[in-house]
Design an enzyme around this catalytic site. Structure first.
Site, PDB file in Angstrom:
ATOM      1  N   VAL A 172       0.833  -1.209   0.000  1.00  0.00           N
ATOM      2  CA  VAL A 172       0.000   0.000   0.000  1.00  0.00           C
ATOM      3  C   VAL A 172       0.868   1.260   0.000  1.00  0.00           C
ATOM      4  CG1 VAL A 172      -1.798   1.265   1.267  1.00  0.00           C
ATOM      5  CG2 VAL A 172      -1.852  -1.231   1.182  1.00  0.00           C
ATOM      6  N   GLU A 173       2.139   1.104   0.314  1.00  0.00           N
ATOM      7  CA  GLU A 173       3.024   2.274   0.374  1.00  0.00           C
ATOM      8  C   GLU A 173       3.965   2.296  -0.839  1.00  0.00           C
ATOM      9  OE1 GLU A 173       4.215   3.415   4.492  1.00  0.00           O
ATOM     10  OE2 GLU A 173       3.179   1.575   5.074  1.00  0.00           O
TER      11      GLU A 173
END
Length: 358
Positions: A161-162
């Site tokens: 997600v990053e």
């Protein structure tokens, strides 16, 4: 009939004035709480010398100035490499974000939004804390799962997600193909058989982050300059200590050294209006005693690192102070105390030199 027109107008204006005064009196004059709040907003301008001496003695027990910390033995080559990596978007799979995207050097190491978008524009589930002074903390991340800034640096890189990097090997191969990095890593890690590894990448980023220790006015006061803080700020520090805020927010970073339940005296989401109830450390341990526990944040630069708390649910520092009073120390702080504590927290503001900015 209208010969006395001027006198009539005067009487009418006088009557209106009297009515307004009576209205204001009954609206506010009889409300002692309102009067107290208005008077409490007056800035404190004097602070007794003896009282300051006692305050300084207490502060020396609970806190430490940045200038008193041991010097770090880190080579300039590692720091320069770490800075380049920190700003390099090639450390994300699609090359859309860098470490600086969420931890902006121009805005005190944060992005000032509740949740940050990653490489695929998906948002994370916790607020991005500042990297300024982070190495002073005993643990990293809101749940304390990383031991230091070097270990922390690797987390977002591999998080889908990053930064969304698929594996350590993927990033190693990418950077090994860049001539500039070949030279810089060899200079920073001359004794390594293979200079470009995931471990040296995160080590270099950590080396850069360990330089982010600007000196605040509070540090100057701790170091002996009694004029570095205002009377209002000193009063705020007094309130801060007397209300046991130093239980969690102490040391050089004014926090970051322990895990604590958010909401010792009530459900935090009822005060923060959080959209999602985060279980904190419990999500890692599944131990009931860890429910709603988070790492206590360091308070340095808290004036600039809004929005507040693990989910960025509170925008204003004054509101965060009120909430902490209610939830953590079971004390309804007066408006004067809130303003004083807020003033003290602003004395912790300090920016890094331009050399650490892109």
């Amino acid at each position: 009939m209208f010969k006395n027109k001027g006198g009539i107008i005067y009487l009418v204006l006088l009557a209106i004035t009297i009515i307004v005064v009576i209205f204001l009196y009954f609206q506010y004059g009889g409300d002692s709480e309102v009067n107290e709040q208005l008077s409490n907003k007056a800035e404190i301008t004097t602070f007794d010398a003896e009282k300051e001496k006692e305050l300084k003695e207490k502060a020396d027990i609970f806190f430490a100035s940045v200038s008193s910390l041991p010097k770090q033995d880190i080579s300039s080559e590692k720091v320069a490499l770490g800075k380049k990596l920190f700003f390099d978007k090639r450390l994300s799979k699609n090359e859309t974000i860098s470490c600086n995207s969420c931890h902006n050097m121009n805005t005190y190491g944060v992005d000032n939004i509740a949740l940050s978008p990653g490489d695929t524009e998906e948002f994370g589930n916790r607020n991005s804390p500042t990297v300024f002074y982070a190495h002073m903390h005993a643990m990293q991340f809101w749940d304390g799962r990383a031991k230091d800034v070097e270990e922390q640096a690797g987390g977002p890189i591999l998080n889908p997600v990053e930064h969304n990097i698929p594996s350590e090997a993927f990033l190693e191969e990418r950077l090994r193909g860049i001539e500039e990095y070949q030279t810089m890593f060899a200079a920073a890690y001359p004794d390594s058989a293979e200079a470009i590894t995931f471990a040296t990448i995160t080590n270099a980023i950590g080396a850069f982050e360990r330089q982010l220790n600007p000196v605040s006015r509070f540090d100057e006061w701790l170091d002996g300059d009694s004029e570095a803080m205002t009377a209002q700020e000193k009063e705020g520090l007094t309130v801060f200590i007397n209300n046991a805020c130093i239980t969690c927010h102490n040391g050089a970073a004014l926090g970051g050294n322990m895990l604590q339940k958010f909401g010792l005296n009530g459900d935090y989401w009822e005060h923060t209006m959080s959209e999602v109830i985060d279980n904190g450390v419990y999500d890692l341990t599944k131990e009931e005693r860890d429910k709603f526990k988070f790492k206590t944040p360091g308070l340095r630069n808290v004036e600039k690192t809004y929005p507040y708390f693990h989910d960025g649910s509170v925008e204003k520092l004054e509101d965060a102070v009120r909430i902490m009073g209610k939830l953590q120390v079971a004390n309804e702080l007066t408006e004067e105390e809130v303003q004083s504590v807020t003033a003290f927290l602003k004395a912790l503001t300090a920016d890094v030199d331009d050399e650490f900015k892109e």
